[in-house]
Write an enzyme that holds these catalytic residues in place. Structure first.
Site, PDB file in Angstrom:
ATOM      1  N   CYS A 193     -26.001  68.829  46.920  1.00  0.00           N
ATOM      2  CA  CYS A 193     -25.013  68.967  47.105  1.00  0.00           C
ATOM      3  C   CYS A 193     -24.106  69.168  46.437  1.00  0.00           C
ATOM      4  O   CYS A 193     -24.323  68.657  45.234  1.00  0.00           O
ATOM      5  CB  CYS A 193     -24.715  67.484  47.111  1.00  0.00           C
ATOM      6  SG  CYS A 193     -23.205  67.513  48.010  1.00  0.00           S
ATOM      7  N   GLU A 243     -23.702  67.882  56.114  1.00  0.00           N
ATOM      8  CA  GLU A 243     -22.606  68.578  56.208  1.00  0.00           C
ATOM      9  C   GLU A 243     -22.223  67.982  56.861  1.00  0.00           C
ATOM     10  O   GLU A 243     -20.729  67.228  56.934  1.00  0.00           O
ATOM     11  CB  GLU A 243     -22.896  69.780  57.013  1.00  0.00           C
ATOM     12  CG  GLU A 243     -23.912  71.086  56.182  1.00  0.00           C
ATOM     13  CD  GLU A 243     -23.125  70.466  54.025  1.00  0.00           C
ATOM     14  OE1 GLU A 243     -22.285  69.960  54.144  1.00  0.00           O
ATOM     15  OE2 GLU A 243     -24.000  71.024  53.826  1.00  0.00           O
TER      16      GLU A 243
END
Ligand code: NI
Length: 175
Positions: A99, A142
């Site tokens: 991430c 997401e």
């Protein structure tokens, strides 16, 4: 414009983002343009608005080839606003994730293998998809950002979580 990506520990990453109410506005298009510039600059596979400090339910994702995920099949560039995700079975798949808000680390994360998602594009047009594989994974990653969830919160086996350069230097990950 390339924006600063917030890193884990910043309280703003833990907020529940608000739905977009006005589509096709200069502000929304500017946000999406900044998100795309930022995602490309950092070679990300996706980015959520809260990662640049904007608490709205907006994510983007997609790539043809991604150095961070060399095994992943291409995913079409997608703008997804006010998303709704529904799993299509109980089946889960485990794979490595990173991430941009958790730089330098990787972990094995279980995700639904197949899902249906729907939402809106920048112009307020509704669309839906059924997806699997890495596409399904990136959508879930997401959209988690919109609910204040970072992937380490989903790691179950912390023996398969660590620094990317160390993981690559040592025994090869299974996936
Ligand atoms: Ni992320």
């Amino acid at each position: 414009m390339i924006r600063t990506v917030l890193r884990m520990g910043d309280r703003r990453l833990l907020e529940t983002a608000k739905p977009v109410e006005a589509f096709d506005t200069p502000e929304l298009h500017a946000l999406l343009s900044d998100m795309l510039d930022t995602m490309k600059e950092l070679d990300g596979a996706g980015l959520a608005a809260p990662q640049i400090g904007v608490s709205l339910r907006v994510v983007i994702f997609g790539f043809e080839a991604n150095a961070r995920y060399p095994e992943a099949a291409p995913v079409p560039y997608t703008v997804l606003i006010n998303p709704q995700l529904t799993p299509l079975s109980d089946e889960e798949t485990e794979a490595w994730e990173g991430c941009l808000s958790v730089p330098g680390l990787r972990g094995i994360v279980p995700r639904w293998s197949r899902l249906h998602y729907s939402g809106y594009d920048a112009f307020g047009r509704r669309f839906e998809h059924e997806v699997d594989g890495f596409h399904a994974r990136v959508v879930q990653h997401e959209c988690d950002h919109l609910d204040g969830i970072l992937y380490p919160m989903r790691v179950r086996d912390f023996s398969r979580f660590g620094f990317t350069d160390v993981l690559q230097a040592g025994s090869t990950p299974e996936e």
